[in-house]
Design a protein around this motif. Structure first.
Motif, mmCIF file in Angstrom:
data_model
loop_
_atom_site.group_PDB
_atom_site.id
_atom_site.type_symbol
_atom_site.label_atom_id
_atom_site.label_comp_id
_atom_site.label_asym_id
_atom_site.label_seq_id
_atom_site.Cartn_x
_atom_site.Cartn_y
_atom_site.Cartn_z
ATOM 1 N N LEU A 66 0.329 -7.388 -0.654
ATOM 2 C CA LEU A 66 1.762 -7.450 -0.903
ATOM 3 C C LEU A 66 2.196 -8.683 -1.676
ATOM 4 O O LEU A 66 3.275 -8.687 -2.276
ATOM 5 N N PHE A 67 1.392 -9.733 -1.653
ATOM 6 C CA PHE A 67 1.819 -11.007 -2.210
ATOM 7 C C PHE A 67 0.907 -11.450 -3.345
ATOM 8 O O PHE A 67 -0.295 -11.161 -3.356
ATOM 9 N N GLN A 68 1.484 -12.177 -4.266
ATOM 10 C CA GLN A 68 0.735 -12.653 -5.422
ATOM 11 C C GLN A 68 -0.484 -13.471 -5.003
ATOM 12 O O GLN A 68 -1.570 -13.321 -5.583
ATOM 13 N N GLU A 69 -0.323 -14.310 -3.975
ATOM 14 C CA GLU A 69 -1.445 -15.133 -3.528
ATOM 15 C C GLU A 69 -2.623 -14.281 -3.081
ATOM 16 O O GLU A 69 -3.780 -14.639 -3.302
ATOM 17 N N GLN A 70 -2.333 -13.142 -2.442
ATOM 18 C CA GLN A 70 -3.407 -12.248 -2.012
ATOM 19 C C GLN A 70 -4.155 -11.667 -3.206
ATOM 20 O O GLN A 70 -5.387 -11.554 -3.189
ATOM 21 N N LEU A 71 -3.423 -11.291 -4.248
ATOM 22 C CA LEU A 71 -4.062 -10.726 -5.428
ATOM 23 C C LEU A 71 -4.999 -11.732 -6.092
ATOM 24 O O LEU A 71 -6.097 -11.382 -6.542
ATOM 25 N N LEU A 72 -4.582 -12.985 -6.147
ATOM 26 C CA LEU A 72 -5.427 -14.020 -6.752
ATOM 27 C C LEU A 72 -6.695 -14.227 -5.921
ATOM 28 O O LEU A 72 -7.800 -14.343 -6.472
ATOM 29 N N ARG A 73 -6.551 -14.271 -4.602
ATOM 30 C CA ARG A 73 -7.722 -14.425 -3.734
ATOM 31 C C ARG A 73 -8.643 -13.216 -3.841
ATOM 32 O O ARG A 73 -9.873 -13.346 -3.831
ATOM 33 N N MET A 74 -8.064 -12.019 -3.956
ATOM 34 C CA MET A 74 -8.884 -10.817 -4.123
ATOM 35 C C MET A 74 -9.738 -10.910 -5.388
ATOM 36 O O MET A 74 -10.927 -10.569 -5.391
ATOM 37 N N ALA A 75 -9.123 -11.369 -6.484
ATOM 38 C CA ALA A 75 -9.858 -11.489 -7.744
ATOM 39 C C ALA A 75 -10.983 -12.509 -7.621
ATOM 40 O O ALA A 75 -12.082 -12.304 -8.162
ATOM 41 N N MET A 76 -10.728 -13.596 -6.893
ATOM 42 C CA MET A 76 -11.754 -14.635 -6.753
ATOM 43 C C MET A 76 -12.898 -14.159 -5.868
ATOM 44 O O MET A 76 -14.068 -14.454 -6.124
ATOM 45 N N ILE A 77 -12.571 -13.391 -4.815
ATOM 46 C CA ILE A 77 -13.616 -12.938 -3.884
ATOM 47 C C ILE A 77 -14.359 -11.725 -4.448
ATOM 48 O O ILE A 77 -15.593 -11.696 -4.498
ATOM 49 N N ALA A 78 -13.613 -10.697 -4.866
ATOM 50 C CA ALA A 78 -14.247 -9.440 -5.260
ATOM 51 C C ALA A 78 -14.879 -9.497 -6.642
ATOM 52 O O ALA A 78 -15.910 -8.866 -6.889
#
Length: 486
Positions: free
Chosen positions: A101-113
């Protein structure tokens, strides 16, 4: 009259606030008063502050286009198991039930996945920024897929992760932004629940703002027990103000007095002159001593009933006295011919429809009964169900509703569906108009101020709407302004 409230130190987890949110009783509340928010709140059932943070963030084009809203609400209600897309993303997505739901989550997803570096994540953040460049997002999607290929994430899981990120780029909130908005949402809800008169007064004094017109705000406040007093040249200030509690219910707390600013066409200069010259002994006295007041302004004050307290009669009495007072000789002779003030008016009182028209035309609002209240016997004969009674109708039952159209919406994400909000004296009803139905009744839906709608009642988790099948106009009548396709 009203205790001082520090919105930076409001009581946390106030029960009245969350009860109002859970019932979608949110007209006038920041960020949660739209139809889309109201339809989600009873399913969301917010119980703590972080739920409001999520609520503010989830009703956005990004989550809607990314098909995140229904999965989140289903998981919230225990109807669907949380799915974090990939086990490695659970630490990032667990707190939002697997839905990003949040921009911070999307950035972390890109870094992890996808193994993005901090610099590549910053590039993604900028692509999701103000201009939301589709070209840059397309380039980043290539990098995301290449990165996930390297980390061993393939197929549908890869597609789902990419779709979440690219859909979010359409419009999504940083969590900090959503939290800031949620603070204002909570504060506005607290003020409305505990200081209704002051809250409504502030809303009316700061128009235009929010989703609903002053007429709708006033009727909602009246349904919550606030007594609203009309414009009165002997008592009103320029702005709306609070007045002592009235002698009759339903006003245990302060009342609200409409300000002279709500008399359409009355210049602030003339209103300030009225305030300086008070008190007045008669309409003649007002016209004689407030030379800044133009003829059309005095007539408008008479038409909306703002001179009734000086005339001790009805509006046309006041209009008659106002016309006589502004004759070239009238004000000059008035002090010498006090008996002329008692000259009876030959004009009949306004009927109900004329008063309502004068109210809406002259102020944009009415503080008396809702126009539909005067037509309730007619509506009963037609088999119309009141807004307050819709919750008693079984899901799937045919129903007939009627009222003033206060909102017309056709969101770009709604695939041609039109959403109507219709108000009667007991509350607001929502109607859903399918594209084919809208095409059939297009001119009625767009042009008529009052509608009667036959359709199927839908009650999903306390969210009530009517799927329109047949739409017809009611006879023309005075009505508040509507919020159309904004």
């Amino acid at each position: 009259m009203v205790p001082e409230v520090d919105i930076a130190h409001l009581p946390a987890d106030d029960p009245a606030v969350f009860e109002a949110l859970q019932k979608a009783d949110t007209i006038g509340m920041f960020q949660v008063e739209s139809r889309a928010q109201m339809s989600a709140l009873p399913r969301m059932m917010p119980r703590r502050f972080y739920d409001i943070v999520v609520q503010v963030a989830i009703i956005r084009p990004g989550p809607i286009v990314g098909k995140m809203v229904h999965p989140y609400l289903n998981r919230r209600q225990g109807r669907e198991a949380p799915d974090c897309l990939h086990p490695s993303l659970e630490p990032v997505l667990k707190r939002t039930l697997g839905v990003p739901l949040f921009q911070e989550q999307l950035l972390r997803m890109a870094m992890i996945a996808a193994g993005f570096t901090g610099g590549e994540a910053e590039e993604l953040r900028r692509a999701m920024g103000f201009k939301r460049s589709e070209k840059r997002m397309a380039e980043i999607e290539v990098k995301l897929r290449a990165g996930m290929d390297r980390t061993g994430i393939h197929g549908k899981v890869q597609d789902d992760i990419v779709h979440s990120i690219t859909a979010f780029a359409l419009y999504g909130f940083p969590e900090s932004h959503a939290a800031s908005f949620a603070l204002l949402t909570y504060a506005s809800a607290y003020l409305k629940c505990h200081h209704l008169a002051a809250f409504t007064c502030a809303m009316l004094n700061n128009q235009p703002m929010g989703f609903y017109s002053p007429a709708i705000l006033i009727k909602d406040a009246q349904r919550h027990g606030l007594r609203v007093l009309p414009v009165d040249v002997t008592k009103s200030e320029w702005q709306c103000t609070l007045a002592p509690p009235g002698p009759r219910p339903p006003a245990p707390g302060p009342c609200l007095r409409l300000g002279l600013r709500y008399a359409r066409g009355l210049r602030e200069e003339a209103a300030r002159a009225i305030l300086r010259a008070r008190p007045f002994s008669s309409i003649d006295d007002l016209a004689f001593r407030v030379r800044e007041l133009r003829k059309d302004e005095l007539n408008r004050l008479a038409e909306i009933g703002a001179l009734n307290s000086l005339d001790q009669g009805h509006r046309r009495d006041a209009l008659w006295q106002a016309q006589r007072a502004i004759l070239p000789v009238g004000p000059l002779l008035a002090p010498l011919e006090e008996d002329s003030e008692d000259e009876p008016s030959p004009l009949p009182p306004m009927n109900t429809e004329e008063r309502l028209y004068a109210d809406y035309h002259g102020t944009g609002v009415t503080v008396g009964k809702h126009p539909m209240a005067y037509r309730r016997a007619e509506m009963n004969a037609l088999g119309v169900t009141r807004a307050a009674d819709l919750a008693k109708v079984p899901n799937g039952r045919l129903v007939r509703i009627a009222g003033a159209v206060i909102v017309r919406q056709r969101p770009g994400t709604a695939h041609g569906f039109v959403f109507l909000s219709v108000e009667d004296e007991t509350g607001i009803m929502n109607a859903i108009v399918a594209p084919a139905t809208f095409d059939r009744y297009k001119f009625v839906v767009l042009a008529e101020r009052y509608l009667i709608i036959d359709g199927v009642l839908q009650n999903l988790d306390g969210v009530i709407s009517v799927k329109a099948g047949r739409i017809a106009p009611l006879r023309a009548g005075a009505a508040p302004s509507s919020h159309n396709f904004h």
